[in-house]
Write a protein that holds these residues in place. Structure first.
Motif, PDB file in Angstrom:
ATOM      1  N   ASN A  56       2.226  -2.828  -2.263  1.00 13.96           N
ATOM      2  CA  ASN A  56       1.330  -3.935  -1.889  1.00 13.96           C
ATOM      3  C   ASN A  56       0.304  -4.266  -2.967  1.00 13.96           C
ATOM      4  O   ASN A  56      -0.492  -5.175  -2.810  1.00 13.96           O
ATOM      5  CB  ASN A  56       0.668  -3.674  -0.530  1.00 13.96           C
ATOM      6  N   GLN A  57       0.315  -3.498  -4.053  1.00 11.91           N
ATOM      7  CA  GLN A  57      -0.571  -3.830  -5.185  1.00 11.91           C
ATOM      8  C   GLN A  57       0.182  -4.609  -6.258  1.00 11.91           C
ATOM      9  O   GLN A  57      -0.380  -4.920  -7.302  1.00 11.91           O
ATOM     10  CB  GLN A  57      -1.145  -2.533  -5.780  1.00 11.91           C
ATOM     11  N   PRO A  81       6.853   1.136   1.352  1.00 11.18           N
ATOM     12  CA  PRO A  81       5.438   0.831   1.146  1.00 11.18           C
ATOM     13  C   PRO A  81       4.548   2.068   1.048  1.00 11.18           C
ATOM     14  O   PRO A  81       3.442   1.981   0.533  1.00 11.18           O
ATOM     15  CB  PRO A  81       5.071   0.004   2.390  1.00 11.18           C
ATOM     16  N   HIS A  82       5.033   3.213   1.543  1.00 12.73           N
ATOM     17  CA  HIS A  82       4.206   4.425   1.525  1.00 12.73           C
ATOM     18  C   HIS A  82       4.412   5.236   0.258  1.00 12.73           C
ATOM     19  O   HIS A  82       3.904   6.336   0.141  1.00 12.73           O
ATOM     20  CB  HIS A  82       4.490   5.278   2.753  1.00 12.73           C
ATOM     21  N   TRP A 110      -1.545   3.029   2.382  1.00 12.57           N
ATOM     22  CA  TRP A 110      -1.000   3.126   1.036  1.00 12.57           C
ATOM     23  C   TRP A 110      -1.306   1.890   0.208  1.00 12.57           C
ATOM     24  O   TRP A 110      -0.892   0.796   0.540  1.00 12.57           O
ATOM     25  CB  TRP A 110       0.503   3.335   1.128  1.00 12.57           C
ATOM     26  N   GLY A 111      -2.048   2.133  -0.880  1.00 12.01           N
ATOM     27  CA  GLY A 111      -2.366   1.010  -1.746  1.00 12.01           C
ATOM     28  C   GLY A 111      -3.626   0.295  -1.305  1.00 12.01           C
ATOM     29  O   GLY A 111      -4.074  -0.628  -1.954  1.00 12.01           O
ATOM     30  N   GLY A 112      -4.196   0.709  -0.160  1.00 15.22           N
ATOM     31  CA  GLY A 112      -5.529   0.274   0.232  1.00 15.22           C
ATOM     32  C   GLY A 112      -5.725  -1.202   0.486  1.00 15.22           C
ATOM     33  O   GLY A 112      -6.514  -1.858  -0.179  1.00 15.22           O
ATOM     34  N   ASP A 113      -5.024  -1.786   1.483  1.00  9.86           N
ATOM     35  CA  ASP A 113      -5.342  -3.172   1.818  1.00  9.86           C
ATOM     36  C   ASP A 113      -6.287  -3.245   3.006  1.00  9.86           C
ATOM     37  O   ASP A 113      -6.702  -4.298   3.412  1.00  9.86           O
ATOM     38  CB  ASP A 113      -4.063  -3.987   2.094  1.00  9.86           C
ATOM     39  N   TYR A 172       1.126   1.109  -5.667  1.00  6.38           N
ATOM     40  CA  TYR A 172       1.878   0.968  -4.421  1.00  6.38           C
ATOM     41  C   TYR A 172       2.434  -0.455  -4.347  1.00  6.38           C
ATOM     42  O   TYR A 172       1.862  -1.385  -4.931  1.00  6.38           O
ATOM     43  CB  TYR A 172       0.972   1.243  -3.218  1.00  6.38           C
ATOM     44  N   PRO A 201       7.427   8.236   8.292  1.00  2.00           N
ATOM     45  CA  PRO A 201       6.055   8.139   7.746  1.00  2.00           C
ATOM     46  C   PRO A 201       5.400   6.791   8.064  1.00  2.00           C
ATOM     47  O   PRO A 201       4.192   6.728   8.314  1.00  2.00           O
ATOM     48  CB  PRO A 201       6.259   8.304   6.232  1.00  2.00           C
ATOM     49  N   GLN A 202       6.210   5.721   8.059  1.00  2.00           N
ATOM     50  CA  GLN A 202       5.656   4.406   8.383  1.00  2.00           C
ATOM     51  C   GLN A 202       5.433   4.262   9.880  1.00  2.00           C
ATOM     52  O   GLN A 202       4.436   3.681  10.329  1.00  2.00           O
ATOM     53  CB  GLN A 202       6.601   3.307   7.893  1.00  2.00           C
ATOM     54  N   GLN A 260      14.122  -1.318   5.785  1.00  2.00           N
ATOM     55  CA  GLN A 260      13.709  -0.026   5.229  1.00  2.00           C
ATOM     56  C   GLN A 260      14.836   0.990   5.350  1.00  2.00           C
ATOM     57  O   GLN A 260      15.142   1.695   4.394  1.00  2.00           O
ATOM     58  CB  GLN A 260      12.456   0.467   5.959  1.00  2.00           C
ATOM     59  N   GLU A 300      12.301  10.510   5.478  1.00  2.00           N
ATOM     60  CA  GLU A 300      11.593  10.144   4.248  1.00  2.00           C
ATOM     61  C   GLU A 300      10.999   8.737   4.294  1.00  2.00           C
ATOM     62  O   GLU A 300      10.013   8.465   3.622  1.00  2.00           O
ATOM     63  CB  GLU A 300      12.547  10.224   3.039  1.00  2.00           C
ATOM     64  N   VAL A 301      11.653   7.843   5.031  1.00  2.00           N
ATOM     65  CA  VAL A 301      11.269   6.438   4.933  1.00  2.00           C
ATOM     66  C   VAL A 301      10.713   5.879   6.246  1.00  2.00           C
ATOM     67  O   VAL A 301       9.612   5.326   6.277  1.00  2.00           O
ATOM     68  CB  VAL A 301      12.482   5.586   4.466  1.00  2.00           C
TER      69      VAL A 301
END
Lengths: 277, 242
Positions: free
Chosen positions: B137-138, B92-93, A272-275, B135, A195-196, A174, A191-192
């Motif tokens: 992961n999608q 990923p975010h 993010w992206g909802g898994d 995103y 947040p994670q 990353q 920025e990277v």
């Protein structure tokens, strides 16, 4: 996922022949949980019907317990805000490549995690005023600044470790991707990586903040009229233990349960992206 | 002057000498494909080209400017070097579009709206116009890698580095990524590509560079390399492919 997998297996004759197959295990778990609920529920009911004095209950709620609750809530809000903010910087110090910064951050964590909070509170409460001649210490009600400083310094160490773990769990690729696009280390962090790292660390930080709430009970030692002090007051004048105990329990849970909900909400938002949900 | 020059480059990992006196010049508009057995230093060479790895000897220059010098303005130089990784390394975010706009807005100071328009253009170009709000992961692996290519292109690089970009993909997804690279090569992009895809190397490459044990052992046009390699190492490598 896990559920459908185990259900797929229960219809299997081979598995049903064993004593501890998936179905009996599930029933066993439910039975244990049921017995536990019954025991605890019965105990609480017994206390409420035989031990709690409802007149006293109403009498001590206001102003004594309400005031103690609001005092604790205020200390928690300020202590949380400051300890999480400071903790992020402690965590950044812990992952720093600069030897000096790294050593200072590590020493900080070792000290504040390695000595009891009660000890740290006493050092601040009686140690700091000792630099002035007796009676000359300029800050009145020093117990409140002591509480905020002590909780912040102590919990910043724990939050710092959570943040460090969160940063370490972000794959190196990353930062490499960020740098390869021309971003600086600071930009890549902000920025990277952070947040994670924040998402990775959220559960551990939330856990620590719940402990911070409960750590306010130590403040009774430096004469802050918080919930445990309120309990001791009532108990020493009425000799009734259970009525104030119930109030103490309700008051703490009124802070810790919503706090857990807030952490869950933050975790869901950082999905993010909802898994996950 | 070549666009990208490796000049007697030496690289050590501790005691291990991984790049030995490597000389390589990549010309503008050229597609240079590096192949070779694993552990031969191909990926390391690529990572040295934008200073993700430091070199211990020699010099690497982009358009005449040193990348490896101690005082090189590396953040500025890296803007001219796009890189695509084996493991995608998408953020990923952030959505696909945000992945593409992040560096142009933060590094080049592009306005949000302009960066978004450009990002949508680039995502269209890699065939992902409809996925800009997804995103990572999608997205499938092949889609993620195409977003990564768009992200690198957004900085308007003068050269693109591809580090085994199809190695982590399911076989049926390899083609869509290679197609994008193919188009890019036809548009005249200068590319340095480390790959195991021999079909791609043969069809798209202008030059095949074979590395072994940290050295460049053969440097030939693809028709020469794949039909009649000049060196024994080249023949040996080809014989193992079949």
């Amino acid at each position: 996922m896990a559920d459908s997998y185990s259900e797929g297996r229960t219809g299997d004759g081979e598995y049903q022949e064993q004593f501890l197959n998936d179905k009996t295990l599930r029933r066993l778990g439910a039975a244990v949980a049921g017995l536990f609920t019954l025991a605890v529920g019965g105990f609480i009911a017994a206390i409420i019907f035989t031990q709690v004095d409802f007149e006293l209950f109403v009498e001590i709620i206001h102003p004594q317990f309400v005031n103690a609750f609001l005092r604790v809530l205020g200390i928690v809000l300020l202590g949380s805000l400051l300890s999480v903010t400071a903790g992020i910087f402690v965590g950044l110090g812990r992952v720093s490549n600069t030897r000096f910064t790294n050593t200072v951050a590590t020493a900080y964590v070792e000290f504040f995690r390695g000595t009891p909070l009660l000890f740290q509170l006493l050092v601040i409460f009686v140690g700091i005023p000792a630099f002035w001649p007796p009676g000359q210490f300029p800050i009145s009600n020093w117990q409140y600044p002591t509480a905020i400083i002590g909780l912040t310094l102590n919990h910043a160490a724990y939050v710092g470790e959570a943040v460090r773990g969160g940063i370490d769990a972000v794959p190196e690729g990353q930062m490499e991707a960020a740098r390869s696009l021309g971003m600086s280390y600071v930009q890549g962090m902000r920025e990277v990586v952070l947040p994670q790292a924040w998402r990775n660390a959220l559960a551990a930080i939330g856990n620590d903040q719940v402990i911070l709430v409960k750590d306010t009970s130590l403040l009774t030692v430096i004469a802050i009229p918080e919930l445990i002090s309120a309990f001791r007051n009532v108990n020493s004048t009425t000799f009734d233990p259970w009525t104030p105990i119930i109030l103490v329990a309700i008051a703490y849970l009124m802070i810790t349960i919503p706090l857990g909900k807030i952490v869950n909400h933050l975790e869901a938002r950082a999905d993010w992206g909802g898994d996950r949900r | 002057m070549s666009l990208l020059e490796f000049d007697e480059v030496d690289k050590y990992f501790g005691e291990t000498h991984v790049l030995k006196d490597v000389d390589l010049n990549v010309e503008e508009g050229e597609v240079c494909v590096i192949i070779g057995p694993s552990g031969s230093g191909k990926s390391t060479l690529l990572r040295c080209a934008n200073r993700l790895e430091e070199i211990q000897g020699g010099e690497i220059r982009l358009e005449g400017q040193s990348i490896s010098a101690a005082d090189a303005d590396i953040n500025r130089l890296r803007q001219r070097i796009g890189m695509v990784f084996q493991s995608f390394n998408l953020f990923p975010h952030k959505t696909a579009r945000e992945n593409v706009t992040l560096a142009p807005t933060k590094v080049k100071g592009l306005k949000e709206g302009d960066a978004e328009r450009r990002a949508d253009e680039l995502l269209d170009r890699v065939g992902l116009g409809a996925q800009s709000n997804s995103y990572p992961n999608q997205l499938s692996g092949g889609q993620q890698q195409r977003v990564a290519i768009a992200r690198a292109l957004a900085m308007d690089p003068h050269v693109m580095l591809f580090d085994e970009v199809t190695s982590a993909l399911d076989p049926e997804l390899v083609g869509e990524v290679l197609d994008v690279m193919h188009d890019l090569a036809e548009e005249g992009m200068t590319m340095l590509v480390v790959t195991h895809e021999m079909g791609f190397a043969r069809e798209v490459g202008d030059r095949i560079v074979l590395m072994a044990d940290g050295k460049v052992v053969e440097d030939s046009p693809p028709e020469v390399f794949f039909e009649n390699p000049k060196t024994d190492r080249g023949k040996q490598f080809l014989s193992k492919l079949l």
